[in-house]
Design an enzyme around this catalytic site. Structure first.
Site, PDB file in Angstrom:
ATOM      1  N   ASN A 191      -4.509  -6.989  -6.771  1.00  0.00           N
ATOM      2  CA  ASN A 191      -3.349  -6.961  -5.852  1.00  0.00           C
ATOM      3  C   ASN A 191      -3.463  -8.106  -4.841  1.00  0.00           C
ATOM      4  OD1 ASN A 191      -2.946  -4.554  -7.167  1.00  0.00           O
ATOM      5  ND2 ASN A 191      -3.824  -3.318  -5.526  1.00  0.00           N
ATOM      6  N   ASP A 192      -4.639  -8.211  -4.248  1.00  0.00           N
ATOM      7  CA  ASP A 192      -4.823  -9.280  -3.265  1.00  0.00           C
ATOM      8  C   ASP A 192      -5.069 -10.625  -3.937  1.00  0.00           C
ATOM      9  OD1 ASP A 192      -4.426  -8.222  -0.683  1.00  0.00           O
ATOM     10  OD2 ASP A 192      -6.220  -7.005  -0.955  1.00  0.00           O
TER      11      ASP A 192
ATOM     12  N   CYS B  64      -9.949  -3.152 -10.253  1.00  0.00           N
ATOM     13  CA  CYS B  64      -9.477  -1.935  -9.576  1.00  0.00           C
ATOM     14  C   CYS B  64      -8.124  -2.129  -8.915  1.00  0.00           C
ATOM     15  CB  CYS B  64     -10.502  -1.448  -8.558  1.00  0.00           C
ATOM     16  SG  CYS B  64     -10.769  -2.592  -7.208  1.00  0.00           S
TER      17      CYS B  64
ATOM     18  N   ARG C 215       2.346  -9.429  -0.615  1.00  0.00           N
ATOM     19  CA  ARG C 215       2.548  -8.345  -1.585  1.00  0.00           C
ATOM     20  C   ARG C 215       3.474  -7.256  -1.081  1.00  0.00           C
ATOM     21  NH1 ARG C 215      -3.552  -5.692  -1.465  1.00  0.00           N
ATOM     22  NH2 ARG C 215      -2.588  -3.768  -2.177  1.00  0.00           N
TER      23      ARG C 215
ATOM     24  N   ARG D 126     -10.635   4.213  -1.327  1.00  0.00           N
ATOM     25  CA  ARG D 126     -10.098   3.404  -0.227  1.00  0.00           C
ATOM     26  C   ARG D 126     -10.353   4.149   1.091  1.00  0.00           C
ATOM     27  NH1 ARG D 126      -5.779   2.027  -4.223  1.00  0.00           N
ATOM     28  NH2 ARG D 126      -5.533  -0.240  -4.212  1.00  0.00           N
TER      29      ARG D 126
ATOM     30  N   GLU E 161     -11.152 -10.804  -4.476  1.00  0.00           N
ATOM     31  CA  GLU E 161      -9.714 -10.707  -4.219  1.00  0.00           C
ATOM     32  C   GLU E 161      -9.161 -11.915  -3.465  1.00  0.00           C
ATOM     33  OE1 GLU E 161      -8.942  -6.839  -2.551  1.00  0.00           O
ATOM     34  OE2 GLU E 161     -10.626  -6.928  -1.189  1.00  0.00           O
TER      35      GLU E 161
ATOM     36  N   ARG F 292     -15.570   2.045  -1.049  1.00  0.00           N
ATOM     37  CA  ARG F 292     -15.305   0.728  -0.487  1.00  0.00           C
ATOM     38  C   ARG F 292     -15.315   0.810   1.025  1.00  0.00           C
ATOM     39  NH1 ARG F 292      -9.732  -2.369  -1.521  1.00  0.00           N
ATOM     40  NH2 ARG F 292      -8.938  -0.800  -0.075  1.00  0.00           N
TER      41      ARG F 292
ATOM     42  N   HIS G  66       0.815  -1.220   0.000  1.00  0.00           N
ATOM     43  CA  HIS G  66       0.000   0.000   0.000  1.00  0.00           C
ATOM     44  C   HIS G  66       0.842   1.261   0.000  1.00  0.00           C
ATOM     45  CE1 HIS G  66      -3.233  -2.864   0.709  1.00  0.00           C
ATOM     46  NE2 HIS G  66      -3.931  -1.971   0.023  1.00  0.00           N
TER      47      HIS G  66
HETATM   48  C1  PEP Z   1      -6.657  -5.003  -4.551  1.00  0.00           C
HETATM   49  O1  PEP Z   1      -6.432  -5.830  -3.667  1.00  0.00           O
HETATM   50  O2  PEP Z   1      -6.350  -5.184  -5.750  1.00  0.00           O
HETATM   51  C2  PEP Z   1      -7.302  -3.729  -4.212  1.00  0.00           C
HETATM   52  C3  PEP Z   1      -7.684  -2.885  -5.133  1.00  0.00           C
HETATM   53  O3  PEP Z   1      -7.422  -3.421  -2.892  1.00  0.00           O
HETATM   54  P1  PEP Z   1      -6.185  -2.919  -1.997  1.00  0.00           P
HETATM   55  O4  PEP Z   1      -5.007  -2.698  -2.913  1.00  0.00           O
HETATM   56  O5  PEP Z   1      -6.592  -1.685  -1.306  1.00  0.00           O
HETATM   57  O6  PEP Z   1      -5.958  -4.064  -1.081  1.00  0.00           O
HETATM   58 MG    MG Z   2      -7.336  -5.551  -1.741  1.00  0.00          MG
END
Ligand code: PEP
Ligand code: MG
Length: 591
Positions: free
Chosen positions: A483-484, A531, A494, A322, A460, A359, A215
């Protein structure tokens, strides 16, 4: 002597500037520039706090009971000595007068320099005095905080950063005065602290730790400045005020560059600027493919004010707000319903009638609160697999209901999509919907107005991607958090640079889950978006289009580059090709 440090490229472009080393524990210290005529007053402010701490310690010493152990009095003597140390005081004065840092920033900068000298000492006793220095600095900082200084306006800092960015290479070589651009170097910075730098006085940034989709990296990307993470020992090797080139394309830091290297990177900086200007011409061009498919390009935001950049970049809405950033950096006090309502409303107003996807809070893993609140983080065995996102919300219904009521109230002022992160189980889905209904009932009981929302779930976790029909039974739309999804499919943290080489968005298993989720939604006529960071990665645009994706949400700064890809794409052709990519053993090589 020139040397380089390698890391992971997270935000494109080239930054050249003097290093400002920030210890993670000090990132919450105010960093701003003072005006030239105020340097004297700033030095006095620092001296006043230093003197107050000296008095405090002298008083402590006088009040010591006569039978107090001798060590305590000796320790206080050491603190007094450090407080009056010329190296500390003259160093702080130097940063204030020469660089115009505010007193807190000057003090922590000088602390870092002296702390390093302590680290290098042979004598163990002297090495250990670093802890005393730290305590002394903390005391001065605390005193300064108590005596609160007016923070320079963020806009002034932003103006400065903007002008620095445009500075030519030649200027950089000649100009050793205040207008020198600065790059931030840190061991680690939390996402919340990173967000503070949004008022950006830095033109680039690098950390020792972190993965591409940590993040902190995500917030850095949203700042739209060149950034490198996972540069292992950068904060040890680079010294305060060193000249550093941050190559955000290659993920390399070049320290103390020679004139030839500087000239080369200066050239690349100018090329990058030209490319930006070219892309800017696409702002008013609709995102439509060669075969006439309209594509929605939406913005990911962290704060309501980010909608300015989103509208400016031609986003057709917010695809991911977020909201957890409203919850971070505020001790153990969470935002109340009104505070949240105003923040969501500000984002809705900022988008001027375009839809906003809010979200629900995704706290946990690499986005911790400052302090444990309620059930959050009782145990931290494996935070990415623990009480995170919707799991935390469901574990604390009053907190969750507060957020839901705020979102529902804000929805009376514009189009709102309510998006829920990290769902995996049917019972979690049903419990979430039950709480949304309960929030509506509470507002009804209070006679407070609220608006309709479209309900969405994030995909995710592989378990969710493999049960899309179940999700579609309950939700109006889905959004893939790549991402997740990558993290949980490949079992790769990550945020961990040590396994970053295994974090592969093109792994056949990841692509299969994404492809099937998109296909199922399209078959059922439900909206589907991506996203995660994949949506803003131009190397992935054609593949996602070929898999049938028509809605992408990303940092505003990435929208125009993705739009350029879209304008050149033919989805009918890409559809066939995407199926070949899915069958490949090495899909990444086909992009
Ligand atoms: C993701 O996991 O791809 C996502 C958009 O949420 P975050 O990056 O805030 O975990
Ligand atoms: Mg996520």
């Amino acid at each position: 002597m020139t040397f380089s440090v390698h890391g992971l490229a997270v935000s494109r472009g080239v930054a050249i500037g003097r290093a400002v080393l920030v210890a993670s524990s000090r990132a919450d210290v105010d960093h701003y520039f003072i005006e030239a005529e105020k340097t004297g007053a700033e030095i006095t402010r620092m001296r006043t706090s230093r003197n107050a701490v000296v008095e405090e310690i002298v008083r402590l010493q006088q009040d010591l009971p006569t039978d107090a152990p001798h060590e305590i009095s000796a320790l206080l003597d050491v603190h007094l000595m450090l407080l009056q140390d010329e190296v500390l005081i003259s160093g702080v004065k130097h940063w204030i007068t020469e660089r115009h840092y505010n007193a807190e920033w000057a003090l922590t900068t000088q602390y870092e320099i002296i702390a390093r000298q302590f680290d290098e000492m042979e004598d163990q006793y002297l090495r250990e005095r670093k802890a005393d220095l730290e305590q002394v600095v903390e005391r001065i900082l605390r005193h300064m905080k108590g005596a609160a200084s007016p923070m320079q306006s963020a806009s002034q800092c932003a103006v400065r950063a903007g002008s620095s960015r445009k500075q030519s290479q030649q200027d950089l070589l000649l100009d050793d005065t205040l207008d020198v651009p600065l790059v931030l170097i840190a061991h680690d910075i939390s996402p919340a602290d990173m967000l503070q730098f949004k008022q950006s006085l830095f033109t680039g940034f690098a950390t020792d730790v972190g993965g591409k989709t940590s993040h902190t990296a995500i917030v850095a990307r949203s700042l739209d400045i060149p950034a490198v993470v996972g540069a292992r020992s950068a904060s040890q090797l680079i010294k305060q005020d060193d000249w550093v080139i941050i190559d955000g394309d290659a993920g390399v830091l070049i320290v103390d560059p020679s004139p030839i290297i500087l000239a080369e990177y200066g050239f690349r900086q100018r090329q990058g600027e030209l490319e930006r200007q070219r892309l800017n011409r696409l702002k008013h061009t609709p995102a439509v493919t060669l075969d006439g498919q309209r594509i929605d390009l939406l913005a990911n935001i962290e704060m309501p004010d980010d909608t300015l950049g989103a509208v400016e970049a031609s986003a057709v809405g917010v695809g991911l707000f977020r909201t957890e950033f409203l919850f971070m950096g505020r001790g153990s006090k969470l935002p109340n319903e009104d505070e949240q309502y105003l923040a969501y409303r500000k984002a809705i107003d900022g988008m001027q009638g375009l839809p906003v996807t809010i979200r629900t809070v995704d706290i946990g893993a690499d986005k911790p609160l400052d302090r444990p609140v309620g059930k959050a983080f009782d145990t931290n065995l494996n935070p990415a697999l623990g009480l995170r996102a919707i799991r935390w919300s469901l574990a604390d219904p009053p907190m969750f209901l507060t957020q839901l009521r705020a979102i529902l109230r804000a929805a009376a002022h514009g189009q709102v999509n309510l998006l829920v992160p990290m769902l995996a189980h049917g019972h979690e889905i049903r419990q979430t919907i039950e709480l949304i209904n309960q929030a509506r009932a509470q507002l009804d009981a209070r006679g407070v107005a609220y608006g309709p929302v479209r309900l969405g779930a994030m995909i995710e976790i592989p378990a969710a991607a493999l049960t899309v029909p179940l999700f579609l039974k309950y939700f109006d739309f889905l959004s893939i958090g790549t991402n997740d999804l990558i993290q949980y499919t490949l079992a790769i943290d990550r945020a961990d640079e040590l396994v970053a080489h295994l974090y592969d968005p093109c792994h056949p298993a990841v692509l299969r889950l994404i492809a099937d989720t998109i296909a199922e939604c399209n078959a059922q006529g439900k909206s589907i978006s991506v996203c995660g960071e994949m949506a803003g990665d131009v190397t992935m645009t054609r593949l996602l289009l070929g898999l049938g994706l028509r809605s992408f949400s990303m940092h505003p700064s990435q929208i125009l580059a993705v739009k350029q890809q879209i304008l050149r794409a033919d989805t009918a052709k890409l559809k066939l090709w995407a199926q070949e990519v899915l069958q490949s053993e090495n899909p990444g090589e086909m992009l």
